[in-house]
Write a protein that holds these residues in place. Sequence first.
Motif, mmCIF file in Angstrom:
data_model
loop_
_atom_site.group_PDB
_atom_site.id
_atom_site.type_symbol
_atom_site.label_atom_id
_atom_site.label_comp_id
_atom_site.label_asym_id
_atom_site.label_seq_id
_atom_site.Cartn_x
_atom_site.Cartn_y
_atom_site.Cartn_z
ATOM 1 N N LYS A 20 0.275 -38.543 -19.964
ATOM 2 C CA LYS A 20 1.594 -37.932 -20.134
ATOM 3 C C LYS A 20 2.342 -37.779 -18.809
ATOM 4 C CE LYS A 20 0.448 -35.457 -24.402
ATOM 5 N NZ LYS A 20 0.477 -34.135 -25.091
ATOM 6 N N CYS A 23 0.883 -34.267 -17.014
ATOM 7 C CA CYS A 23 -0.521 -33.848 -17.128
ATOM 8 C C CYS A 23 -1.368 -35.082 -17.430
ATOM 9 C CB CYS A 23 -0.691 -32.776 -18.210
ATOM 10 S SG CYS A 23 -0.255 -33.342 -19.866
ATOM 11 N N CYS A 25 -3.249 -35.632 -20.132
ATOM 12 C CA CYS A 25 -3.493 -35.893 -21.558
ATOM 13 C C CYS A 25 -3.113 -37.335 -21.914
ATOM 14 C CB CYS A 25 -2.668 -34.945 -22.421
ATOM 15 S SG CYS A 25 -3.222 -33.256 -22.317
ATOM 16 N N VAL A 38 -3.842 -32.246 -26.048
ATOM 17 C CA VAL A 38 -3.076 -31.156 -25.433
ATOM 18 C C VAL A 38 -3.876 -30.471 -24.330
ATOM 19 C CG1 VAL A 38 -1.655 -30.668 -27.447
ATOM 20 C CG2 VAL A 38 -3.887 -29.588 -27.249
ATOM 21 N N CYS A 39 -3.151 -29.839 -23.409
ATOM 22 C CA CYS A 39 -3.781 -29.070 -22.343
ATOM 23 C C CYS A 39 -2.813 -27.948 -21.970
ATOM 24 C CB CYS A 39 -4.073 -29.975 -21.148
ATOM 25 S SG CYS A 39 -2.602 -30.411 -20.214
ATOM 26 N N CYS A 42 0.911 -29.286 -21.088
ATOM 27 C CA CYS A 42 1.842 -29.737 -22.126
ATOM 28 C C CYS A 42 1.967 -28.728 -23.264
ATOM 29 C CB CYS A 42 1.505 -31.145 -22.620
ATOM 30 S SG CYS A 42 -0.166 -31.380 -23.204
#
Length: 504
Positions: A20, A23, A25, A38-39, A42
């Motif tokens: 992304k 990040c 991801c 997800v993290c 995000c």
Amino acid sequence: MNYETIIGLEVHAQLLTRSKMFCRCSTDYASAPPNTHVCPVCLGMPGVLPAINQQAVEYTVMTALALNCTISDYTKFDRKNYPYPDLMKGYQISQSYAPIGHHGWLTIEVDGEKKRVGIANVHLEEDVAKLIHITTFAPEIVISGVHPKPLPRASPDREAYSLVDVNRSGVPLMEIVGEPDIRSPEEARQYLIKLRSLLQYLGVSTGNMEEGSFRCDANISICPENSPEPLAKVEVKNMNSFKAVYLALEYEAKRQRRMAEEGKKLIQETRGWVEERGITVAQRSKEYAHDYRYFPEPDLPPLVLNRDWVEEIRSKLPELPEARRDRFVAEYNLPLYDANLLTASKAMADYFEEIRKINMSLSAKEISNWLLGEVSRIINANNCDMNEFRQRISPERFAELLVLHSEAAISTASAKSVLEEMFNTGKDAASIITQRGLSQISDTEVIEREVIVAIRNNAQAVADYKAGKKQSLKFLVGQVMRATRGRANPTLVNELLEKKLEEG
Ligand SMILES: [Zn+2]
């Protein structure tokens, strides 16, 4: 009163990076269960820090260069603030004041006339999460490969609800802002086709509009003749195909003219295209830049693009559609018309060149005719694209079919139906030909027999031919072809018929 239509398009394209925008991801979320890519970054958790994805910057520089833009030495990111359930942080990191590229253009062609459409800027931002709205009226929704069961439907005794899937949040999104240089829905369509093709050639985006990786918003207004000022600018959203863009703009141009003619006041607003009804409806009055309270993103440093790096990217740009088209004309001796159509889609142009490489004895024009004719027809009829066609028929298998056809083992009509069967069943040409007994008859004796029958049964046509009506020959050829179920070699049929008619 005459009015001119003024259109400017804003295109958002998801970039084909592996991770992304800010990040680590993965962006490969299309078939992933919801909320698995997800993290904290995000998801918009407080206190986390974004980091810029270099590949996304490189792809944006590539696109800006291909669109003849000036590349900024100094760029930066800004926060665009607005509350919406799909915006996890409550703001989007975007580039409002210092985009990566600016002042470029894209050349389009409508009715044989070339025209430059200005590109105001090319910049980077991030995508938002996806909302799935379940209302009382919604049919059951099944997201393929994600939910084993249909989502529970809202019912009269159960309130409507919405689901949030954050997987898409933070996917790099490149925005290409076009100048309001477009003057008709058809020009708008050509612009989008050209732009998508360019992104596919660069390999920076799939350009798939149906899947939402290539989206378009349009600004449209009408301007009274001899007036410098257009009437209110209307933004149209929710169009998810080239056809929808065309229809929405056509509808909107008419609606605005009708309003103006009836003396009604047009307002600056955002309208949504409602596909099923073929109309646009008011969504909200247009917001202005100050509504977003833009300010420099404090968590990211300004981005200084090294000149040498930009020049290195420029030197590595792949061959772009126009250059490839010109090469197709020069190298394969194809008409400009064919070369234009073939190279409009990178996938089609690649397929053409691969077939040609597999068998150099096949004529380029012949391959082109098949691709622009039968193959395009099959693709349209099955509502698929060249990539899917290729998965069903590899260039190797297609070349085999063309060889069989060029060696006159099968007639053109048979080759067309074999191609269709190859597409539907995945079988190769040779086995279909054997199974269906389609091999072309080149045996003179067999054909001669049918020629004699045709002459005997069609005295009138024979008399007409002898009286000088040469088109009667075509009719007689048709009789022989029908008797042999299209398998007779048409050249031989022609020759033998002429010979027999001369003799008789
Ligand atoms: Zn993340």
